[in-house]
Design a protein around this motif. Structure first.
Motif, mmCIF file in Angstrom:
data_model
loop_
_atom_site.group_PDB
_atom_site.id
_atom_site.type_symbol
_atom_site.label_atom_id
_atom_site.label_comp_id
_atom_site.label_asym_id
_atom_site.label_seq_id
_atom_site.Cartn_x
_atom_site.Cartn_y
_atom_site.Cartn_z
ATOM 1 N N LEU A 80 -11.757 -6.407 12.170
ATOM 2 C CA LEU A 80 -10.341 -6.870 11.906
ATOM 3 C C LEU A 80 -9.510 -5.692 12.252
ATOM 4 O O LEU A 80 -9.951 -4.672 12.118
ATOM 5 N N PRO A 81 -8.072 -6.038 12.723
ATOM 6 C CA PRO A 81 -7.259 -5.023 12.997
ATOM 7 C C PRO A 81 -6.982 -4.276 11.679
ATOM 8 O O PRO A 81 -6.674 -4.952 10.605
ATOM 9 N N ALA A 82 -6.823 -3.185 11.543
ATOM 10 C CA ALA A 82 -6.612 -2.279 10.333
ATOM 11 C C ALA A 82 -5.230 -2.616 9.663
ATOM 12 O O ALA A 82 -4.301 -2.460 10.304
ATOM 13 N N PRO A 83 -5.444 -2.747 8.460
ATOM 14 C CA PRO A 83 -4.122 -3.359 7.894
ATOM 15 C C PRO A 83 -3.195 -1.949 7.730
ATOM 16 O O PRO A 83 -3.715 -0.949 7.579
ATOM 17 N N ASN A 84 -1.774 -2.281 7.820
ATOM 18 C CA ASN A 84 -0.931 -1.138 7.289
ATOM 19 C C ASN A 84 -0.798 -1.200 5.692
ATOM 20 O O ASN A 84 -0.151 -2.191 5.411
ATOM 21 N N LEU A 85 -1.336 -0.427 5.293
ATOM 22 C CA LEU A 85 -1.414 -0.136 3.752
ATOM 23 C C LEU A 85 -0.075 -0.127 3.075
ATOM 24 O O LEU A 85 0.187 -0.684 1.911
ATOM 25 N N ALA A 86 0.859 0.482 3.751
ATOM 26 C CA ALA A 86 2.198 0.546 2.957
ATOM 27 C C ALA A 86 2.944 -0.788 3.086
ATOM 28 O O ALA A 86 3.589 -1.238 2.172
ATOM 29 N N GLN A 87 2.622 -1.549 4.153
ATOM 30 C CA GLN A 87 3.307 -2.797 4.241
ATOM 31 C C GLN A 87 2.825 -3.987 3.231
ATOM 32 O O GLN A 87 3.366 -4.480 2.612
ATOM 33 N N TRP A 88 1.222 -3.851 3.071
ATOM 34 C CA TRP A 88 0.691 -4.809 2.220
ATOM 35 C C TRP A 88 1.121 -4.122 0.675
ATOM 36 O O TRP A 88 1.269 -5.043 -0.214
ATOM 37 N N SER A 89 1.358 -2.919 0.495
ATOM 38 C CA SER A 89 1.734 -2.364 -0.859
ATOM 39 C C SER A 89 3.186 -3.090 -1.232
ATOM 40 O O SER A 89 3.357 -3.362 -2.307
ATOM 41 N N ALA A 90 3.967 -3.048 -0.298
ATOM 42 C CA ALA A 90 5.450 -3.591 -0.326
ATOM 43 C C ALA A 90 5.327 -4.995 -0.544
ATOM 44 O O ALA A 90 6.222 -5.438 -1.294
ATOM 45 N N ALA A 91 4.389 -5.504 0.050
ATOM 46 C CA ALA A 91 4.248 -6.972 -0.249
ATOM 47 C C ALA A 91 3.916 -7.417 -1.762
ATOM 48 O O ALA A 91 4.324 -8.472 -2.146
ATOM 49 N N VAL A 92 3.085 -6.592 -2.388
ATOM 50 C CA VAL A 92 2.725 -6.810 -3.655
ATOM 51 C C VAL A 92 3.885 -6.282 -4.518
ATOM 52 O O VAL A 92 4.342 -7.182 -5.443
ATOM 53 N N SER A 93 4.417 -5.332 -4.157
ATOM 54 C CA SER A 93 5.761 -4.786 -4.927
ATOM 55 C C SER A 93 6.854 -6.189 -4.927
ATOM 56 O O SER A 93 7.625 -6.486 -5.864
ATOM 57 N N THR A 94 7.152 -6.818 -3.597
ATOM 58 C CA THR A 94 8.081 -7.607 -3.786
ATOM 59 C C THR A 94 7.736 -8.940 -4.479
ATOM 60 O O THR A 94 8.514 -9.450 -5.139
ATOM 61 N N ALA A 95 6.494 -9.112 -4.461
ATOM 62 C CA ALA A 95 5.957 -10.588 -5.351
ATOM 63 C C ALA A 95 6.094 -10.040 -6.910
ATOM 64 O O ALA A 95 6.522 -10.974 -7.595
ATOM 65 N N VAL A 96 5.620 -8.965 -7.099
ATOM 66 C CA VAL A 96 5.872 -8.489 -8.525
ATOM 67 C C VAL A 96 7.143 -8.491 -8.918
ATOM 68 O O VAL A 96 7.628 -9.177 -10.277
ATOM 69 N N GLN A 97 8.265 -8.067 -8.345
ATOM 70 C CA GLN A 97 9.548 -8.115 -8.518
ATOM 71 C C GLN A 97 10.343 -9.536 -8.496
ATOM 72 O O GLN A 97 11.087 -9.731 -9.279
#
Length: 297
Positions: A80-97
């Motif tokens: 699969l395409p390599a995920p952009n980990l900074a983007q996924w980390s930001a998604a987690v932060s967005t959800a938690v907030q």
């Protein structure tokens, strides 16, 4: 914001520049009760994707980077395409907030090959309240061993089996849990056809002999456990010896204590194995629970 909470993610390339401008427009909140995927989505048709599930405890997302590193490893194994980990980390932060403090939550991250013949992968985050695992953390689990049907070396001989990836193809794992229930148990431990301990359908295995804590040696046939790794770091900090090695089924049966560990259920003691009682280290199990509920990065 109420639960469940879902974000659709527009995946960025792994090497997208992190200049502060990439964030806008890459997440879309959707109503978790409404349809959001096409019927041609390969995650639902074929299980052709990978995922991670991480815990959120009192507003703190646990071990985000280890989970994202494993997501990237799974994506690599599955081409699969390599995920952009900074983007996924930001998604987690967005959800938690966005979510009020609900105690214990579970966040599932999914990266799929996308729509059949489509131009790009599909990705999303889904947050929900975690099940109440308090009782099982106290009472432990009855476990049966089930033959996984291959020996320890199969991953090296047949990498297309994707054994080291956390894929969406969980039908076998769920069938194993149903078989455990038919046998009067709560969970199962897979063993190789040549008689060695592997893992649970949704957990890693830790055993104790004296002051030595062991888990099956990392290999392409075993999913590396983020919670198990964290517990081993905790044990080493407190002067205990840890070991990654081949563990025979007989050693499992003769352990002084044994646990199944996972990100959301945490550490649960094995109380019975194939119908035989297993010693339980209740004080240590409680320490494990307290540690795993503390904020961990």
């Amino acid at each position: 914001m109420t639960l469940p909470f879902t974000l659709l993610i527009t995946p960025l390339a792994a090497d997208a520049p992190d200049d502060g401008s990439w964030f806008a427009g890459t997440f879309t909140e959707v109503d978790a009760s409404e349809p959001a995927l096409r019927v041609s989505e390969l995650s639902t048709q074929r299980g052709d994707g990978v995922f991670e599930t991480l815990a959120v405890v009192n507003g703190h997302a646990q071990e985000v980077q280890p989970h994202l590193a494993r997501l990237a490893r799974s994506a690599e194994i599955c081409d699969l395409p390599a995920p952009n980990l900074a983007q996924w980390s930001a998604a987690v932060s967005t959800a938690v907030q966005a979510i009020p403090d609900h105690g214990e939550l579970a966040i599932k991250l999914v990266l799929s090959r996308g729509v059949e013949n489509g131009p790009s992968p599909t990705a999303w985050l889904h947050a929900s309240a975690a099940r109440d695992f308090g009782p099982v953390r106290q009472s432990g689990v009855r476990v049966v061993t089930l033959d996984r049907g291959y020996d320890r070396g199969v991953a090296e001989r047949a990498p297309w089996l994707l054994l080291g990836a956390k894929t969406l193809s969980y039908a076998v794992n769920m069938a194993a849990l149903r078989e455990a229930h038919r046998r009067g148990a709560d969970d199962t431990i897979f063993v190789s056809s040549d008689g060695y301990v592997m893992e649970g359908p949704t957990s890693s295995v830790i055993i104790r002999h004296g002051d030595m804590f062991s888990t099956p040696a990392p290999s392409g046939a075993i999913l590396h456990g983020t919670t198990q790794t964290s517990l081993f770091e905790y044990l080493e900090r407190h002067g205990h010896a840890v070991s990654y090695r081949d563990i025979s089924v007989e050693e499992l049966r003769n352990a002084d204590a044994a646990w199944l560990v996972s990100s959301v259920r945490l550490a649960v003691a094995i109380t019975e194995l194939d119908g035989a009682q297993v010693p339980v280290d209740a004080p240590l199990t409680q320490l494990f629970t307290e540690y795993l509920l503390s904020p961990r990065d």
